[in-house]
Design a protein around this motif. Structure first.
Motif, PDB file in Angstrom:
ATOM      1  N   ILE A 262      -7.757 -12.141  -0.185  1.00  0.00           N
ATOM      2  CA  ILE A 262      -7.158 -10.912   0.341  1.00  0.00           C
ATOM      3  C   ILE A 262      -7.399  -9.785  -0.658  1.00  0.00           C
ATOM      4  N   ALA A 263      -7.869  -8.651  -0.157  1.00  0.00           N
ATOM      5  CA  ALA A 263      -8.115  -7.484  -1.008  1.00  0.00           C
ATOM      6  C   ALA A 263      -7.127  -6.380  -0.642  1.00  0.00           C
ATOM      7  N   VAL A 264      -6.629  -5.693  -1.648  1.00  0.00           N
ATOM      8  CA  VAL A 264      -5.730  -4.557  -1.431  1.00  0.00           C
ATOM      9  C   VAL A 264      -6.224  -3.383  -2.270  1.00  0.00           C
ATOM     10  N   ASP A 265      -5.949  -2.175  -1.800  1.00  0.00           N
ATOM     11  CA  ASP A 265      -6.358  -0.983  -2.538  1.00  0.00           C
ATOM     12  C   ASP A 265      -5.515  -0.780  -3.791  1.00  0.00           C
ATOM     13  N   THR A 266      -4.226  -1.044  -3.680  1.00  0.00           N
ATOM     14  CA  THR A 266      -3.313  -0.874  -4.807  1.00  0.00           C
ATOM     15  C   THR A 266      -2.776  -2.238  -5.209  1.00  0.00           C
ATOM     16  N   PRO A 267      -2.982  -2.637  -6.462  1.00  0.00           N
ATOM     17  CA  PRO A 267      -2.480  -3.944  -6.899  1.00  0.00           C
ATOM     18  C   PRO A 267      -0.959  -4.042  -6.741  1.00  0.00           C
TER      19      PRO A 267
ATOM     20  N   GLU B  84      -4.384   1.755 -13.418  1.00  0.00           N
ATOM     21  CA  GLU B  84      -4.404   3.073 -12.757  1.00  0.00           C
ATOM     22  C   GLU B  84      -3.434   3.193 -11.594  1.00  0.00           C
ATOM     23  N   SER B  85      -3.232   2.101 -10.866  1.00  0.00           N
ATOM     24  CA  SER B  85      -2.322   2.140  -9.722  1.00  0.00           C
ATOM     25  C   SER B  85      -1.668   0.774  -9.572  1.00  0.00           C
ATOM     26  N   ALA B  86      -0.466   0.796  -9.000  1.00  0.00           N
ATOM     27  CA  ALA B  86       0.259  -0.458  -8.824  1.00  0.00           C
ATOM     28  C   ALA B  86       1.457  -0.251  -7.922  1.00  0.00           C
ATOM     29  N   GLU B  87       1.866  -1.347  -7.289  1.00  0.00           N
ATOM     30  CA  GLU B  87       3.107  -1.371  -6.522  1.00  0.00           C
ATOM     31  C   GLU B  87       4.070  -2.315  -7.228  1.00  0.00           C
ATOM     32  N   VAL B  88       5.300  -1.852  -7.396  1.00  0.00           N
ATOM     33  CA  VAL B  88       6.329  -2.623  -8.090  1.00  0.00           C
ATOM     34  C   VAL B  88       7.660  -2.378  -7.400  1.00  0.00           C
TER      35      VAL B  88
ATOM     36  N   SER C 244      15.094   8.418 -11.095  1.00  0.00           N
ATOM     37  CA  SER C 244      13.987   9.175 -11.688  1.00  0.00           C
ATOM     38  C   SER C 244      13.680   8.691 -13.106  1.00  0.00           C
ATOM     39  N   LEU C 245      14.699   8.323 -13.862  1.00  0.00           N
ATOM     40  CA  LEU C 245      14.474   7.794 -15.215  1.00  0.00           C
ATOM     41  C   LEU C 245      13.834   6.412 -15.154  1.00  0.00           C
ATOM     42  N   ILE C 246      14.324   5.574 -14.255  1.00  0.00           N
ATOM     43  CA  ILE C 246      13.750   4.235 -14.113  1.00  0.00           C
ATOM     44  C   ILE C 246      12.265   4.335 -13.782  1.00  0.00           C
ATOM     45  N   ARG C 247      11.918   5.222 -12.864  1.00  0.00           N
ATOM     46  CA  ARG C 247      10.502   5.410 -12.504  1.00  0.00           C
ATOM     47  C   ARG C 247       9.694   5.938 -13.691  1.00  0.00           C
ATOM     48  N   LYS C 248      10.274   6.856 -14.439  1.00  0.00           N
ATOM     49  CA  LYS C 248       9.591   7.421 -15.614  1.00  0.00           C
ATOM     50  C   LYS C 248       9.265   6.314 -16.620  1.00  0.00           C
ATOM     51  N   TRP C 249      10.220   5.456 -16.902  1.00  0.00           N
ATOM     52  CA  TRP C 249      10.003   4.377 -17.860  1.00  0.00           C
ATOM     53  C   TRP C 249       8.994   3.365 -17.338  1.00  0.00           C
ATOM     54  N   ALA C 250       9.060   3.050 -16.056  1.00  0.00           N
ATOM     55  CA  ALA C 250       8.102   2.110 -15.474  1.00  0.00           C
ATOM     56  C   ALA C 250       6.690   2.676 -15.539  1.00  0.00           C
ATOM     57  N   ARG C 251       6.541   3.957 -15.176  1.00  0.00           N
ATOM     58  CA  ARG C 251       5.210   4.592 -15.234  1.00  0.00           C
ATOM     59  C   ARG C 251       4.674   4.623 -16.662  1.00  0.00           C
ATOM     60  N   ALA C 252       5.551   4.826 -17.635  1.00  0.00           N
ATOM     61  CA  ALA C 252       5.107   4.856 -19.036  1.00  0.00           C
ATOM     62  C   ALA C 252       4.495   3.515 -19.436  1.00  0.00           C
TER      63      ALA C 252
END
Length: 157
Positions: free
Chosen positions: A75-80, A34-38, A19-27
């Protein structure tokens, strides 16, 4: 929306909570895109040594490696899809102790640093480094962390 996949390929007691790792990545992402996959992969020193040798031609493990994903133009994707970050738990924890930082602060910095690499920032020149470090400092400050560069040491190996 952010899709942040975390893979633990090292002793989970050496890494912060997901949860902390995700919080820092989102920050790091929130003011950039606006959106991304990582994918963030936490590894041991053996795996990181192999990756560092293969992709950077350097011996030994490093703290963080970023692997940006380059989508073919047709190729097009909705989420980068930004790419992957690989972090060596042992190196990050050792560096935190050596630099007299908390492990939490150093982990936050490494996650954020890796995310900015995936977003296209680099530190090959002084101007690039200054821009990237400024973003890192602002993001870390917003999360309640001190400037990681005030120690006079360069935490990125």
């Amino acid at each position: 929306m952010y899709s942040i996949t975390i893979q633990l390929a090292a002793d989970k007691t050496l890494a912060p909570k997901k949860s902390l790792i995700r919080k820092w990545a989102r920050a790091a992402l929130s003011k950039q895109i606006e959106s991304a996959e990582v994918t963030i992969r936490i590894v041991d020193s053996v795996e990181m040594t192999c990756l560092n040798s293969t992709y950077r031609h350097k011996n030994g493990p490093t703290n963080v490696l970023s692997f940006p994903f380059h989508l073919p133009e047709d190729i097009a994707v909705d989420t980068p899809i930004l790419g992957d970050i690989v972090i060596c738990a042992e190196v990050v924890n050792r560096e935190a102790a050596e630099q007299h930082k908390t492990e939490t602060a150093h982990w936050a910095h490494m996650i954020i640093h890796g995310m900015f690499h995936l977003l296209g920032y680099d530190h090959e020149t002084d101007i690039e480094a200054q821009a990237m470090e400024s973003l890192e400092i602002d993001t870390l400050r917003a999360l309640g962390f001190a400037n990681p560069y005030e120690t006079g040491e360069d935490p990125i190996s």
